[in-house]
Design a protein around this motif. Sequence first.
Motif, PDB file in Angstrom:
ATOM      1  N   UNK A   1     -72.175  44.431  24.790  1.00 53.11           N
ATOM      2  CA  UNK A   1     -71.439  44.198  23.547  1.00 53.11           C
ATOM      3  C   UNK A   1     -69.961  44.473  23.766  1.00 53.11           C
ATOM      4  N   UNK A   2     -69.123  43.609  23.227  1.00 54.09           N
ATOM      5  CA  UNK A   2     -67.679  43.832  23.216  1.00 54.09           C
ATOM      6  C   UNK A   2     -67.267  43.826  21.757  1.00 54.09           C
ATOM      7  N   UNK A   3     -66.788  44.970  21.279  1.00 54.52           N
ATOM      8  CA  UNK A   3     -66.581  45.178  19.851  1.00 54.52           C
ATOM      9  C   UNK A   3     -65.196  45.720  19.553  1.00 54.52           C
ATOM     10  N   UNK A   4     -64.531  45.091  18.598  1.00 55.00           N
ATOM     11  CA  UNK A   4     -63.292  45.628  18.039  1.00 55.00           C
ATOM     12  C   UNK A   4     -63.655  46.315  16.735  1.00 55.00           C
ATOM     13  N   UNK A   5     -63.327  47.594  16.634  1.00 50.06           N
ATOM     14  CA  UNK A   5     -63.530  48.320  15.387  1.00 50.06           C
ATOM     15  C   UNK A   5     -62.211  48.226  14.639  1.00 50.06           C
ATOM     16  N   UNK A   6     -62.225  47.470  13.548  1.00 49.22           N
ATOM     17  CA  UNK A   6     -61.000  47.137  12.839  1.00 49.22           C
ATOM     18  C   UNK A   6     -60.463  48.318  12.034  1.00 49.22           C
ATOM     19  N   UNK A   7     -59.189  48.222  11.657  1.00 47.29           N
ATOM     20  CA  UNK A   7     -58.459  49.342  11.045  1.00 47.29           C
ATOM     21  C   UNK A   7     -59.159  49.911   9.818  1.00 47.29           C
ATOM     22  N   UNK A   8     -59.661  49.069   8.931  1.00 45.34           N
ATOM     23  CA  UNK A   8     -60.311  49.571   7.711  1.00 45.34           C
ATOM     24  C   UNK A   8     -61.560  50.376   8.056  1.00 45.34           C
ATOM     25  N   UNK A   9     -62.329  49.930   9.045  1.00 44.59           N
ATOM     26  CA  UNK A   9     -63.532  50.665   9.447  1.00 44.59           C
ATOM     27  C   UNK A   9     -63.164  52.005  10.079  1.00 44.59           C
ATOM     28  N   UNK A  10     -62.099  52.032  10.878  1.00 43.97           N
ATOM     29  CA  UNK A  10     -61.662  53.296  11.469  1.00 43.97           C
ATOM     30  C   UNK A  10     -61.178  54.256  10.389  1.00 43.97           C
ATOM     31  N   UNK A  11     -60.448  53.747   9.404  1.00 46.99           N
ATOM     32  CA  UNK A  11     -59.950  54.591   8.308  1.00 46.99           C
ATOM     33  C   UNK A  11     -61.122  55.152   7.500  1.00 46.99           C
ATOM     34  N   UNK A  12     -62.122  54.323   7.227  1.00 43.48           N
ATOM     35  CA  UNK A  12     -63.302  54.779   6.487  1.00 43.48           C
ATOM     36  C   UNK A  12     -64.017  55.876   7.271  1.00 43.48           C
ATOM     37  N   UNK A  13     -64.203  55.664   8.548  1.00 45.90           N
ATOM     38  CA  UNK A  13     -64.867  56.654   9.398  1.00 45.90           C
ATOM     39  C   UNK A  13     -64.095  57.971   9.398  1.00 45.90           C
ATOM     40  N   UNK A  14     -62.777  57.887   9.530  1.00 45.50           N
ATOM     41  CA  UNK A  14     -61.952  59.095   9.521  1.00 45.50           C
ATOM     42  C   UNK A  14     -62.040  59.824   8.184  1.00 45.50           C
ATOM     43  N   UNK A  15     -62.073  59.067   7.087  1.00 46.39           N
ATOM     44  CA  UNK A  15     -62.165  59.692   5.763  1.00 46.39           C
ATOM     45  C   UNK A  15     -63.496  60.414   5.594  1.00 46.39           C
ATOM     46  N   UNK A  16     -64.583  59.772   5.988  1.00 45.94           N
ATOM     47  CA  UNK A  16     -65.906  60.398   5.884  1.00 45.94           C
ATOM     48  C   UNK A  16     -65.963  61.642   6.763  1.00 45.94           C
ATOM     49  N   UNK A  17     -65.439  61.551   7.965  1.00 47.82           N
ATOM     50  CA  UNK A  17     -65.483  62.688   8.884  1.00 47.82           C
ATOM     51  C   UNK A  17     -64.559  63.831   8.464  1.00 47.82           C
ATOM     52  N   UNK A  18     -63.595  63.559   7.588  1.00 53.62           N
ATOM     53  CA  UNK A  18     -62.682  64.622   7.172  1.00 53.62           C
ATOM     54  C   UNK A  18     -63.416  65.711   6.390  1.00 53.62           C
ATOM     55  N   UNK A  19     -64.610  65.407   5.890  1.00 50.82           N
ATOM     56  CA  UNK A  19     -65.402  66.385   5.143  1.00 50.82           C
ATOM     57  C   UNK A  19     -66.449  67.075   6.017  1.00 50.82           C
ATOM     58  N   UNK A  20     -66.521  66.710   7.271  1.00 52.00           N
ATOM     59  CA  UNK A  20     -67.598  67.175   8.161  1.00 52.00           C
ATOM     60  C   UNK A  20     -67.765  68.695   8.140  1.00 52.00           C
ATOM     61  N   UNK A  21     -66.720  69.458   8.248  1.00 44.15           N
ATOM     62  CA  UNK A  21     -66.827  70.922   8.302  1.00 44.15           C
ATOM     63  C   UNK A  21     -66.772  71.584   6.941  1.00 44.15           C
ATOM     64  N   UNK A  22     -66.703  70.787   5.875  1.00 47.09           N
ATOM     65  CA  UNK A  22     -66.614  71.357   4.525  1.00 47.09           C
ATOM     66  C   UNK A  22     -67.958  71.772   3.967  1.00 47.09           C
ATOM     67  N   UNK A  23     -69.019  71.208   4.462  1.00 44.75           N
ATOM     68  CA  UNK A  23     -70.358  71.527   3.967  1.00 44.75           C
ATOM     69  C   UNK A  23     -71.009  72.508   4.919  1.00 44.75           C
ATOM     70  N   UNK A  24     -71.421  73.638   4.382  1.00 46.72           N
ATOM     71  CA  UNK A  24     -72.078  74.668   5.189  1.00 46.72           C
ATOM     72  C   UNK A  24     -73.517  74.808   4.714  1.00 46.72           C
ATOM     73  N   UNK A  25     -74.447  74.760   5.619  1.00 43.31           N
ATOM     74  CA  UNK A  25     -75.859  74.891   5.301  1.00 43.31           C
ATOM     75  C   UNK A  25     -76.272  76.348   5.455  1.00 43.31           C
ATOM     76  N   UNK A  26     -76.942  76.880   4.431  1.00 43.62           N
ATOM     77  CA  UNK A  26     -77.416  78.258   4.470  1.00 43.62           C
ATOM     78  C   UNK A  26     -78.767  78.247   5.167  1.00 43.62           C
ATOM     79  N   UNK A  27     -78.811  78.769   6.360  1.00 47.42           N
ATOM     80  CA  UNK A  27     -80.068  78.796   7.130  1.00 47.42           C
ATOM     81  C   UNK A  27     -80.859  80.092   6.935  1.00 47.42           C
ATOM     82  N   UNK A  28     -80.545  80.851   5.906  1.00 42.40           N
ATOM     83  CA  UNK A  28     -81.226  82.133   5.680  1.00 42.40           C
ATOM     84  C   UNK A  28     -82.619  81.953   5.149  1.00 42.40           C
TER      85      UNK A  28
END
Length: 110
Positions: free
Chosen positions: A83-110
């Motif tokens: 596969x040869x794939x161009x990930x276009x600007x809007x898709x990269x921006x969406x991915x970055x926005x979703x990932x910006x919350x990655x460390x904001x959610x903490x799971x309580x494993x107690x």
Amino acid sequence: MQYERDALIAGLIALAGLLKANPKLPIPVAPVVAHAFPDRGPDDEMRAEVDKVADLLGTEIDPAHTPYGHYQTAIEFGPVRYEFTAILAAARAHHDAVNSYRDSVQIDNA
């Protein structure tokens, strides 16, 4: 660049030889996909690169990925796909926005 290309090809050939010579070895789950990407740049330049690769392969642009911001062409060799794939600007921006919350959610494993 040529060294990396030659090393990749040699590695793929060595893996194929290993699997052929050792039929009891488990094989990777199909499909096996080799991903390649154009250098990041403006969308029109990346699309042009994908178009060039499609011409070299004799393939079309896969419309199934376009709604997700991926401009892609591919060729299959049985269960192996290139596969040869161009990930276009809007898709990269969406991915970055979703990932910006990655460390904001903490799971309580107690």
